[in-house]
Scaffold this motif. Structure first.
Motif, PDB file in Angstrom:
ATOM      1  N   LEU A 171      -1.079  -0.436  -5.969  1.00 22.49           N
ATOM      2  CA  LEU A 171      -0.255  -1.403  -5.242  1.00 22.49           C
ATOM      3  C   LEU A 171       1.176  -1.386  -5.784  1.00 22.49           C
ATOM      4  N   LYS A 172       2.143  -1.343  -4.888  1.00 22.63           N
ATOM      5  CA  LYS A 172       3.556  -1.288  -5.256  1.00 22.63           C
ATOM      6  C   LYS A 172       4.191  -2.673  -5.089  1.00 22.63           C
ATOM      7  N   ILE A 173       4.369  -3.369  -6.202  1.00 28.11           N
ATOM      8  CA  ILE A 173       4.877  -4.732  -6.126  1.00 28.11           C
ATOM      9  C   ILE A 173       6.310  -4.767  -5.604  1.00 28.11           C
ATOM     10  N   GLU A 174       7.088  -3.719  -5.885  1.00 27.23           N
ATOM     11  CA  GLU A 174       8.468  -3.713  -5.401  1.00 27.23           C
ATOM     12  C   GLU A 174       8.528  -3.651  -3.871  1.00 27.23           C
ATOM     13  N   LEU A 175       7.547  -2.982  -3.244  1.00 31.83           N
ATOM     14  CA  LEU A 175       7.515  -2.921  -1.780  1.00 31.83           C
ATOM     15  C   LEU A 175       7.056  -4.249  -1.193  1.00 31.83           C
ATOM     16  N   ALA A 176       6.130  -4.927  -1.882  1.00 27.93           N
ATOM     17  CA  ALA A 176       5.710  -6.258  -1.436  1.00 27.93           C
ATOM     18  C   ALA A 176       6.891  -7.224  -1.496  1.00 27.93           C
ATOM     19  N   LYS A 177       7.645  -7.173  -2.586  1.00 24.93           N
ATOM     20  CA  LYS A 177       8.810  -8.059  -2.720  1.00 24.93           C
ATOM     21  C   LYS A 177       9.864  -7.751  -1.663  1.00 24.93           C
ATOM     22  N   LYS A 178      10.053  -6.475  -1.372  1.00 29.32           N
ATOM     23  CA  LYS A 178      11.044  -6.075  -0.378  1.00 29.32           C
ATOM     24  C   LYS A 178      10.689  -6.632   0.999  1.00 29.32           C
ATOM     25  N   ALA A 179       9.414  -6.548   1.385  1.00 28.75           N
ATOM     26  CA  ALA A 179       8.979  -7.054   2.686  1.00 28.75           C
ATOM     27  C   ALA A 179       9.121  -8.566   2.764  1.00 28.75           C
ATOM     28  N   ILE A 180       8.729  -9.257   1.689  1.00 30.72           N
ATOM     29  CA  ILE A 180       8.833 -10.716   1.680  1.00 30.72           C
ATOM     30  C   ILE A 180      10.289 -11.159   1.678  1.00 30.72           C
ATOM     31  N   LEU A 181      11.123 -10.451   0.922  1.00 29.95           N
ATOM     32  CA  LEU A 181      12.544 -10.787   0.865  1.00 29.95           C
ATOM     33  C   LEU A 181      13.194 -10.665   2.245  1.00 29.95           C
ATOM     34  N   LYS A 182      12.936  -9.569   2.924  1.00 35.20           N
ATOM     35  CA  LYS A 182      13.600  -9.302   4.202  1.00 35.20           C
ATOM     36  C   LYS A 182      13.132 -10.241   5.297  1.00 35.20           C
ATOM     37  N   HIS A 183      11.838 -10.458   5.396  1.00 35.67           N
ATOM     38  CA  HIS A 183      11.289 -11.162   6.558  1.00 35.67           C
ATOM     39  C   HIS A 183      11.043 -12.654   6.320  1.00 35.67           C
ATOM     40  N   LEU A 184      10.979 -13.091   5.053  1.00 37.83           N
ATOM     41  CA  LEU A 184      10.657 -14.489   4.783  1.00 37.83           C
ATOM     42  C   LEU A 184      11.697 -15.159   3.883  1.00 37.83           C
ATOM     43  N   PHE A 219       0.824  -1.211   0.000  1.00 40.88           N
ATOM     44  CA  PHE A 219       0.000   0.000   0.000  1.00 40.88           C
ATOM     45  C   PHE A 219       0.860   1.264   0.000  1.00 40.88           C
ATOM     46  N   ASP A 220       2.135   1.125   0.328  1.00 37.90           N
ATOM     47  CA  ASP A 220       3.060   2.270   0.358  1.00 37.90           C
ATOM     48  C   ASP A 220       2.593   3.326   1.362  1.00 37.90           C
ATOM     49  N   ARG A 221       2.189   2.845   2.537  1.00 42.83           N
ATOM     50  CA  ARG A 221       1.756   3.754   3.589  1.00 42.83           C
ATOM     51  C   ARG A 221       2.578   3.570   4.861  1.00 42.83           C
ATOM     52  N   GLY A 222       3.717   2.960   4.732  1.00 45.98           N
ATOM     53  CA  GLY A 222       4.595   2.778   5.878  1.00 45.98           C
ATOM     54  C   GLY A 222       4.647   1.367   6.419  1.00 45.98           C
ATOM     55  N   GLY A 223       3.782   0.459   5.942  1.00 46.48           N
ATOM     56  CA  GLY A 223       3.828  -0.929   6.387  1.00 46.48           C
ATOM     57  C   GLY A 223       5.079  -1.628   5.885  1.00 46.48           C
ATOM     58  N   GLU A 224       5.711  -2.411   6.751  1.00 51.08           N
ATOM     59  CA  GLU A 224       6.962  -3.078   6.381  1.00 51.08           C
ATOM     60  C   GLU A 224       6.889  -4.592   6.472  1.00 51.08           C
ATOM     61  N   LEU A 225       5.913  -5.133   7.189  1.00 55.20           N
ATOM     62  CA  LEU A 225       5.802  -6.577   7.341  1.00 55.20           C
ATOM     63  C   LEU A 225       4.978  -7.171   6.204  1.00 55.20           C
ATOM     64  N   PRO A 226       5.328  -8.375   5.747  1.00 58.89           N
ATOM     65  CA  PRO A 226       4.581  -8.987   4.649  1.00 58.89           C
ATOM     66  C   PRO A 226       3.212  -9.490   5.096  1.00 58.89           C
ATOM     67  N   THR A 227       2.250  -9.374   4.203  1.00 55.79           N
ATOM     68  CA  THR A 227       0.893  -9.840   4.444  1.00 55.79           C
ATOM     69  C   THR A 227       0.459 -10.778   3.314  1.00 55.79           C
ATOM     70  N   LEU A 228      -0.720 -11.371   3.490  1.00 58.34           N
ATOM     71  CA  LEU A 228      -1.271 -12.218   2.435  1.00 58.34           C
ATOM     72  C   LEU A 228      -1.505 -11.409   1.169  1.00 58.34           C
ATOM     73  N   THR A 229      -1.953 -10.175   1.292  1.00 64.08           N
ATOM     74  CA  THR A 229      -2.155  -9.321   0.119  1.00 64.08           C
ATOM     75  C   THR A 229      -0.845  -9.121  -0.643  1.00 64.08           C
ATOM     76  N   ASP A 230       0.254  -8.925   0.088  1.00 63.85           N
ATOM     77  CA  ASP A 230       1.553  -8.778  -0.572  1.00 63.85           C
ATOM     78  C   ASP A 230       1.916 -10.038  -1.349  1.00 63.85           C
ATOM     79  N   ALA A 231       1.678 -11.208  -0.743  1.00 63.08           N
ATOM     80  CA  ALA A 231       1.987 -12.467  -1.424  1.00 63.08           C
ATOM     81  C   ALA A 231       1.127 -12.639  -2.669  1.00 63.08           C
ATOM     82  N   ASP A 232      -0.175 -12.327  -2.567  1.00 61.12           N
ATOM     83  CA  ASP A 232      -1.066 -12.468  -3.719  1.00 61.12           C
ATOM     84  C   ASP A 232      -0.672 -11.523  -4.854  1.00 61.12           C
TER      85      ASP A 232
END
Length: 434
Positions: free
Chosen positions: A241-254, A210-223
Motif C-alpha cells: 500500500l502506498k500511503i503517499e498516493l492515498a494522501k494525494k487522492a484525499i488531498l485533491k478530492h476532499l 494500490f498504485d494501480r491507476g485509481g485516483e479517487l479516495p476510498t475508505l481503505t485509503d482513509a484507514d
C-alpha cells in the motif's frame, strides 16, 4: 485419512478460499483476483493453494461456491461452468455446487434453471454468526461484515438461530445489505459534506493506495492514512500500500475543497462510515429490542474488525468478537451450509488455523508484539504510538489493553482506548469496551 471440504466466495473485490478437514483444521487464503479478471487464473490459484496445503485436488470431497460478485446471473452460471471444467481437468473428482440464499446446494445445471437464486447469498454470514454464537454461548448477536464493496448486518437472537428455516426468515426481517465497503469511493455532495458514492473501486485500479491507476479516495485509503492498516502486510503483503498516493487522492478530492488537513479528512471519512453503520444497526434493532447491552458484535470481513469497536461503542454494545477466519466469513459460512445438507458430516466444535503459532511457553517480552506505529484515534488528530500485535502469536487467555492494533493476514482489528481483549480457548478474540 482426513476428509476435505472446500468453499469459495467469488467476491467483487477478492476471492476467498477455505479448506476444512474433519478435525477442524482450517486453511484460508484471500486472493486479489475475481472472475472479472480470469476464470483460468482463479483455477490456477485454487490448485496452487491446494498444493500449498499438502494435499491433492482429488482429495477434495465437496466443493461449494457462492456468487458474491456483481455480474448478470446468466454470466455467473457460465463462469461457474467454466471454473468447474478447468478444475476437473486439474483432477477434481467432485462437481462444483452453488449455494443459494435459502441454504440449498445446487449443481450448475440445477442452478441454471433459476440463476437469480445463487446471486449474493447472504446465508453464509448468518450461518457463520450462528456457529460462533453457539460456540461462545452468546444467544444475542449483531453480525457485521464489511468487505471490499458491500456490508451485511444481521440481528440474531435465541429464537432466530435454531434452524435453517428461521435463519432464512432472518434474511427478510433481521438482515440488511449495504452498498459500502473498503473500496467505496468517498466524495462531496452539493453542501460540501463527505458522503459515500454508489460506485466503488473495481479490482483493476482499486483504491488509490494500490498504485494501480485509481485516483479517487476510498475508505481503505482513509484507514491507511489513519494508521489502521499496515502498508507492508495487506493481504499477506501481496498488495503493498502506498500511503503517499492515498494522501494525494484525499488531498485533491476532499481536504483541499474543505480547506482541512488530509488527516482530518480521513478521520471524517472513517467516523462517517462508523456513524452510518451505527444508524443502520439502530434501525434494524429498534423494532426488536429496547437495548443492545446484552448483545455482542460479531465482526467479519476485511474492514469489519477495523471499524467494529467504534461502531459497537456508538450503539451501546459492550463486547466485540473477532472469530477465527473472520476475513473469509462468507466462504466459511458456505461450509456450514454444506454441513446442513450432509447429515453424515459433523462440523467440528472448534476450528484451528493451519500453520498458526499458538505459543504455550515463552520468556521475555510478549511474543505477539510486532512494534509500534502512529495511529489517529481521536478527532483532535493527535497520533499515538500504538502497539501492533501479531494475532498468530497471542496465546490463549492472553489479554491486551487498547489502544492497540491486532494484525492477521486477512483482516486487522483496531482496538480503541478503554478496551481490552482476551484470546479465548477457541482462538476468538473477545474485546470488551469499558
Amino acid at each position: 485419512m482426513s476428509r476435505y471440504r472446500f468453499s469459495i466466495d467469488l467476491g467483487e473485490t477478492f476471492t476467498d478460499f477455505v479448506l476444512l478437514d474433519d478435525t477442524g483444521r482450517l486453511s484460508i487464503k484471500k486472493i486479489p483476483a475475481t472472475i472479472h479478471d480470469s476464470v483460468r487464473k482463479l483455477a490456477e490459484e485454487l490448485v496452487f493453494f491446494v498444493s500449498e496445503c499438502k494435499i491433492e485436488i482429488a482429495n477434495i470431497e465437496v466443493l461449494v461456491a457462492g456468487m458474491s460478485v456483481q455480474i448478470p446471473p446468466d454470466k455467473a452460471i457460465g463462469c461457474a461452468r467454466d471454473l468447474e471444467q478447468q478444475l476437473l481437468a486439474y483432477g477434481l473428482i467432485c462437481p462444483l455446487q452453488l449455494v443459494t440464499n435459502h441454504g440449498q446446494l445446487l449443481r450448475i445445471d440445477e442452478a441454471a434453471e433459476n440463476p437469480e437464486n445463487i446471486m449474493a447469498p447472504r446465508i453464509g454470514g448468518l450461518m457463520t454468526g450462528r456457529y460462533f454464537g453457539e460456540q461462545m454461548g452468546q444467544k444475542n448477536l449483531v453480525v457485521l461484515r464489511i468487505g471490499g464493496s458491500s456490508a451485511f448486518l444481521s440481528l440474531q437472537t435465541e429464537l432466530s438461530a435454531r434452524s435453517m428455516d428461521t435463519l432464512d426468515q432472518s434474511l427478510e426481517g433481521y438482515g440488511l445489505s449495504l452498498p459500502l465497503g473498503g473500496n467505496s469511493y468517498i466524495g462531496l455532495n452539493d453542501k460540501g459534506e463527505l458522503f459515500l458514492l454508489p460506485e466503488h473501486a473495481t479490482p483493476g485500479p482499486g483504491p488509490a493506495c494500490f498504485d494501480r491507476g485509481g485516483e479517487l479516495p476510498t475508505l481503505t485509503d482513509a484507514d491507511l492514512v489513519l494508521g489502521y492498516l499496515n502498508k507492508d502486510y495487506f493481504l499477506y503483503g501481496a498488495i503493498p500500500l502506498k500511503i503517499e498516493l492515498a494522501k494525494k487522492a484525499i488531498l485533491k478530492h476532499l481536504a483541499t475543497p474543505l480547506n482541512i488537513s488530509v488527516e482530518e479528512a480521513a478521520m471524517r471519512v472513517s467516523s462517517g462510515v462508523d456513524a452510518t453503520i451505527a444508524d443502520h444497526i439502530r434501525q434494524l434493532t429498534g423494532t426488536h429490542t429496547r437495548t443492545l447491552e446484552s448483545y455482542s458484535l460479531l465482526a467479519f470481513g476485511g474492514a469489519g474488525p477495523v471499524h467494529g469497536c467504534e461502531i459497537a461503542r456508538m450503539v451501546g454494545i459492550s463486547q466485540m468478537v473477532v472469530p477465527v477466519g473472520a476475513g473469509v466469513s462468507s466462504a466459511l459460512g458456505y461450509l456450514l451450509v454444506m454441513a446442513e445438507n450432509d447429515p453424515d458430516w459433523q462440523i467440528p466444535k472448534a476450528m484451528h488455523r493451519a500453520g498458526y503459532y499458538n505459543p504455550t511457553r515463552r520468556s521475555g517480552d510478549f511474543h505477539a508484539l510486532k512494534g509500534y506505529r502512529s495511529v489517529y484515534y481521536e478527532k483532535d488528530l493527535t497520533p499515538c504510538g500504538c502497539p501492533i500485535y501479531d494475532r498468530a502469536g497471542i496465546r490463549t487467555d492472553d489479554t491486551l489493553s487498547g489502544p492497540a492494533i491486532v494484525e492477521g493476514p486477512e483482516t486487522t482489528v483496531v482496538m480503541r482506548e478503554k478496551s481490552y481483549a482476551r484470546m479465548d480457548a477457541f482462538r476468538n478474540l473477545r474485546i470488551s469496551m469499558r
